[in-house]
Enzyme design. Structure first.
Site, PDB file in Angstrom:
ATOM      1  N   GLY A  12     -15.617  21.905   8.969  1.00 37.72           N
ATOM      2  CA  GLY A  12     -16.157  21.755   7.609  1.00 37.72           C
ATOM      3  C   GLY A  12     -17.658  21.957   7.636  1.00 37.72           C
ATOM      4  N   ASP A  16     -20.518  20.005   1.940  1.00 37.86           N
ATOM      5  CA  ASP A  16     -21.578  19.159   1.384  1.00 37.86           C
ATOM      6  C   ASP A  16     -22.020  18.082   2.385  1.00 37.86           C
ATOM      7  OD1 ASP A  16     -23.024  17.956  -1.020  1.00 37.86           O
ATOM      8  OD2 ASP A  16     -21.704  16.296  -0.444  1.00 37.86           O
ATOM      9  N   LYS A 148     -14.407   8.710   5.632  1.00 31.93           N
ATOM     10  CA  LYS A 148     -13.547   8.133   4.607  1.00 31.93           C
ATOM     11  C   LYS A 148     -13.161   9.241   3.636  1.00 31.93           C
ATOM     12  CE  LYS A 148     -16.203   6.723   0.626  1.00 31.93           C
ATOM     13  NZ  LYS A 148     -16.644   5.720  -0.297  1.00 31.93           N
ATOM     14  N   ASP A 177     -17.770   4.012   8.465  1.00 30.58           N
ATOM     15  CA  ASP A 177     -18.017   3.334   7.194  1.00 30.58           C
ATOM     16  C   ASP A 177     -19.531   3.227   7.137  1.00 30.58           C
ATOM     17  OD1 ASP A 177     -18.562   1.436   5.155  1.00 30.58           O
ATOM     18  OD2 ASP A 177     -16.469   0.823   5.253  1.00 30.58           O
ATOM     19  N   HIS A 178     -20.150   4.092   6.350  1.00 32.94           N
ATOM     20  CA  HIS A 178     -21.606   4.210   6.476  1.00 32.94           C
ATOM     21  C   HIS A 178     -22.331   2.930   6.053  1.00 32.94           C
ATOM     22  CE1 HIS A 178     -21.212   5.339   2.267  1.00 32.94           C
ATOM     23  NE2 HIS A 178     -22.485   5.055   2.119  1.00 32.94           N
ATOM     24  N   ASP A 235     -12.135   3.398  -3.469  1.00 34.98           N
ATOM     25  CA  ASP A 235     -13.399   4.052  -3.120  1.00 34.98           C
ATOM     26  C   ASP A 235     -14.410   3.082  -2.509  1.00 34.98           C
ATOM     27  OD1 ASP A 235     -15.099   6.334  -3.059  1.00 34.98           O
ATOM     28  OD2 ASP A 235     -16.167   5.574  -4.819  1.00 34.98           O
ATOM     29  N   HIS A 240     -15.940  -0.474   2.188  1.00 33.51           N
ATOM     30  CA  HIS A 240     -17.283  -1.072   2.287  1.00 33.51           C
ATOM     31  C   HIS A 240     -17.259  -2.586   2.037  1.00 33.51           C
ATOM     32  CE1 HIS A 240     -18.160   3.066   2.279  1.00 33.51           C
ATOM     33  NE2 HIS A 240     -18.182   3.239   0.977  1.00 33.51           N
TER      34      HIS A 240
HETATM   35  P1  NAD Z   1     -16.667  19.935   0.978  1.00 36.21           P
HETATM   36  O1  NAD Z   1     -15.551  20.369   0.074  1.00 36.21           O
HETATM   37  O2  NAD Z   1     -18.064  20.154   0.536  1.00 36.21           O
HETATM   38  O3  NAD Z   1     -16.504  20.692   2.373  1.00 36.21           O
HETATM   39  C1  NAD Z   1     -15.239  20.960   2.950  1.00 36.21           C
HETATM   40  C2  NAD Z   1     -15.390  21.890   4.128  1.00 36.21           C
HETATM   41  O4  NAD Z   1     -14.102  22.177   4.637  1.00 36.21           O
HETATM   42  C3  NAD Z   1     -16.040  23.229   3.794  1.00 36.21           C
HETATM   43  O5  NAD Z   1     -16.872  23.581   4.891  1.00 36.21           O
HETATM   44  C4  NAD Z   1     -14.838  24.183   3.727  1.00 36.21           C
HETATM   45  O6  NAD Z   1     -15.152  25.533   4.043  1.00 36.21           O
HETATM   46  C5  NAD Z   1     -13.971  23.606   4.807  1.00 36.21           C
HETATM   47  N1  NAD Z   1     -12.562  23.980   4.678  1.00 36.21           N
HETATM   48  C6  NAD Z   1     -11.708  23.690   3.655  1.00 36.21           C
HETATM   49  N2  NAD Z   1     -10.487  24.201   3.921  1.00 36.21           N
HETATM   50  C7  NAD Z   1     -10.554  24.801   5.143  1.00 36.21           C
HETATM   51  C8  NAD Z   1      -9.633  25.480   5.973  1.00 36.21           C
HETATM   52  N3  NAD Z   1      -8.354  25.659   5.617  1.00 36.21           N
HETATM   53  N4  NAD Z   1     -10.085  25.932   7.159  1.00 36.21           N
HETATM   54  C9  NAD Z   1     -11.355  25.761   7.547  1.00 36.21           C
HETATM   55  N5  NAD Z   1     -12.275  25.127   6.804  1.00 36.21           N
HETATM   56  C10 NAD Z   1     -11.885  24.661   5.615  1.00 36.21           C
HETATM   57  O7  NAD Z   1     -16.379  18.421   1.334  1.00 36.21           O
HETATM   58  P2  NAD Z   1     -17.447  17.304   1.795  1.00 36.21           P
HETATM   59  O8  NAD Z   1     -18.020  16.669   0.600  1.00 36.21           O
HETATM   60  O9  NAD Z   1     -18.373  17.885   2.802  1.00 36.21           O
HETATM   61  O10 NAD Z   1     -16.499  16.208   2.461  1.00 36.21           O
HETATM   62  C11 NAD Z   1     -15.920  16.379   3.743  1.00 36.21           C
HETATM   63  C12 NAD Z   1     -15.221  15.079   4.143  1.00 36.21           C
HETATM   64  O11 NAD Z   1     -16.168  14.031   4.230  1.00 36.21           O
HETATM   65  C13 NAD Z   1     -14.168  14.603   3.141  1.00 36.21           C
HETATM   66  O12 NAD Z   1     -13.146  13.956   3.850  1.00 36.21           O
HETATM   67  C14 NAD Z   1     -14.931  13.596   2.296  1.00 36.21           C
HETATM   68  O13 NAD Z   1     -14.078  12.640   1.732  1.00 36.21           O
HETATM   69  C15 NAD Z   1     -15.825  12.968   3.354  1.00 36.21           C
HETATM   70  N6  NAD Z   1     -17.046  12.366   2.823  1.00 36.21           N
HETATM   71  C16 NAD Z   1     -17.998  13.139   2.219  1.00 36.21           C
HETATM   72  C17 NAD Z   1     -19.171  12.549   1.766  1.00 36.21           C
HETATM   73  C18 NAD Z   1     -20.264  13.367   1.136  1.00 36.21           C
HETATM   74  O14 NAD Z   1     -21.344  12.815   0.924  1.00 36.21           O
HETATM   75  N7  NAD Z   1     -20.054  14.640   0.830  1.00 36.21           N
HETATM   76  C19 NAD Z   1     -19.366  11.179   1.923  1.00 36.21           C
HETATM   77  C20 NAD Z   1     -18.381  10.417   2.538  1.00 36.21           C
HETATM   78  C21 NAD Z   1     -17.230  11.033   2.994  1.00 36.21           C
END
Ligand code: NAD
Length: 492
Positions: A12, A16, A148, A177-178, A235, A240
């Site tokens: 990933g 984000d 999470k 768990d940040h 959530d 948390h």
């Molecule tokens: P996002 O949608 O921005 O990123 C998802 C990533 O997965 C992307 O890089 C996408 O290209 C990749 N991806 C999706 N399907 C794919 C596939 N089949 N093969 C390869 N790559 C693939 O999501 P995010 O916000 O970065 O969140 C990622 C994880 O972290 C989630 O589980 C989310 O719940 C968790 N999380 C995110 C945040 C945050 O601040 N963004 C905070 C806490 C937890």
């Protein structure tokens, strides 16, 4: 300061989380010299990026970070991008070859961190392929980092845990768990165990109730899709708030190490018994925000939210711990969106003196001592004590001892993700959650969720944006002859 050696494989890598949190956190460690020559990062995602483009993305994620452009470029050069679909087995063979090459090139001692920065539905597939395509290194460490949400109920959490456990042992799994990385949450242990003054008073004999508030002033924003399937209970409460409860109420761990702390947390969480449906109705409140002129849309009017959604944006409840230390001490919790102010805090309300001989202002009661920990946005604590009113009056009146954490020191302190990354590299699991803790909290949450899902809109209380939530949350405490200490004033 010793330099760490590791290969990070981020599933990933274009997402984000990776861009907003992980890359700046790794850079922070690099800037401090904790990562230097001997580290490399492989980012994988679907998009067809080149390494050069990936380097630009990394540098963009560091805008505002300290250090020269040259330093940032050098840092970015440790990053390698691999485009592929994580469901495709061939991808892992290419990944393994690249991992082995980088391991030699950067002398990484076979240390590998697998970071799941993707939707949880992919975790099982990734873990399975990591094992079957032999991405686990035979020497050095293998650590799996999971974000999470960890499941959406006990059954799915257990399935997820079973799936990743096919490839990684509990010892190798780091569940984030940040909140555990936040400065004031980390301050709970020293406060309790390094201050006999507080330590001796930390029980039902002296504490009347505990209040935990995680309040946000913003609405659902761009997280609508996820939020509609989760709600505030999943959530914020399951993870948390339960982790904060555990830190506040666990017995003193045998030693200051992860195994002892996890054992202490597990013991107290298993003393929180899931509620019957009647108890759920009596002890938990759920709400959803309304909109208004100048305040914004109501939850149901937000983009990607069903116009009849019964998802809760607010939860308040009373949690009881069935053990000798805490029996009869309510732990009131609340969290919500679009509240009056943003603040995360803990109020420990001590029992007031029962045999007061002193005059009070207007013959009122002597105020209870309250220890407040402000987790964010400010970071600090205050303790409300009683003293004499200044001047000729002999009346007792409350005053507050304030301790704000030093802003300069705080500015230098690592951000939560940076600290978590460092802990991962050190193999320090203190700030991560054990499966047994999650299992216990899911059992409690599931009992509430089942009742609410059956009730649908029945019992959903609507509240005005910019307030402290529905009246029912105040009534919950009023029934116990108590009230919320914090009413949304950010100066307190
Ligand atoms: P996002 O949608 O921005 O990123 C998802 C990533 O997965 C992307 O890089 C996408 O290209 C990749 N991806 C999706 N399907 C794919 C596939 N089949 N093969 C390869 N790559 C693939 O999501 P995010 O916000 O970065 O969140 C990622 C994880 O972290 C989630 O589980 C989310 O719940 C968790 N999380 C995110 C945040 C945050 O601040 N963004 C905070 C806490 C937890």
């Amino acid at each position: 300061m010793t330099e760490k050696r590791a290969l990070f494989i981020i599933f990933g890598g274009s997402g984000d989380l990776a861009q907003r949190k992980l890359y700046p956190a790794l850079y922070g460690l690099y800037y401090q010299g904790r990562l230097a020559k001997h580290f490399a990062v492989i980012g994988t995602a679907r998009r067809p990026w080149t390494d050069d483009h990936y380097h630009d993305i990394i540098k963009q994620s560091l805008v505002g970070a300290p250090g020269s452009a040259h330093q940032k470029t050098e840092f970015a050069e440790h990053f390698y991008y691999q485009s592929h679909d994580v469901t495709d087995a061939a991808h892992y063979v290419t990944l393994r070859d690249l991992a082995e090459k980088l391991d030699k090139q950067y002398a990484l001692d076979g240390n590998r961190v697998f970071y799941m920065a993707m939707a949880p539905r992919f975790f099982a597939t990734i873990a399975e392929h990591v094992k079957s395509e032999q991405l686990l290194s035979a020497k050095g460490f293998n650590r799996l980092i999971v974000e999470k949400p960890f499941g959406r109920d006990f059954a799915t959490a257990k399935q997820l845990n079973d799936d990743i456990s096919q490839a990684f042992s509990e010892e190798q799994i780091y569940r984030i768990d940040h909140y555990l990385g936040k400065e004031m949450v980390q301050d709970i242990m020293p406060l309790r165990f390094a201050n006999p003054l507080l330590g001796h008073a930390w029980s039902k004999d002296f504490i009347d109730n505990i209040q935990i508030t995680l309040a946000e002033d913003i609405g659902v924003e761009e997280r609508a899709g996820y939020y509609e399937t989760a709600g505030a209970l999943r959530d914020m409460v399951q993870n948390h708030i339960f982790q904060i409860i555990a830190m506040l109420t666990m017995e003193k761990p045998a030693r200051y190490d992860a195994a002892s702390i996890h054992a202490a947390k597990r013991a107290v969480l298993s003393a929180i018994k899931p509620y019957t449906p009647t108890q759920v109705h009596d002890k938990f409140v759920r709400g959803q925000y309304l909109g208004g002129d100048d305040i914004g849309l109501s939850y149901r009017e937000e983009d990607n939210i069903a116009s009849d959604s019964t998802v809760e944006t607010y939860v308040a409840g009373r949690v009881d711990i069935d053990n000798d230390r805490w029996r009869g001490v309510p732990i009131y919790i609340r969290t919500g969106k679009r509240l009056k102010a943003k603040q995360s805090r803990i109020d420990i309300v001590f029992k007031p003196t029962s045999d007061n001989i002193l005059p009070t202002v207007n013959d009122t009661h002597v105020a209870p001592n309250v220890l407040t920990l402000i987790i964010e946005p400010e970071t600090g604590m205050h303790l409300t004590l009683n003293g004499k009113e200044i001047g000729t009056s002999d009346a007792v009146s409350p005053f507050t001892l304030d301790h704000a954490l030093d802003q300069d020191e705080l500015a230098k302190a690592p951000e939560a993700y940076q600290r978590l990354m460092l802990n991962i590299l050190d193999g320090n699991k203190l700030t991560f959650t054990h499966w047994a803790e999650l299992a216990a909290s899911w059992h409690f949450i599931d009992a509430i969720r089942t009742v609410w899902d059956n009730d649908k809109a029945d019992g959903l209380a609507f509240y005005n944006s910019g307030t402290m939530g529905p009246q029912q949350a105040d009534d919950l405490l009023a029934r116990d002859h108590r009230q919320w200490i914090w009413q949304g004033d950010t100066t307190k």
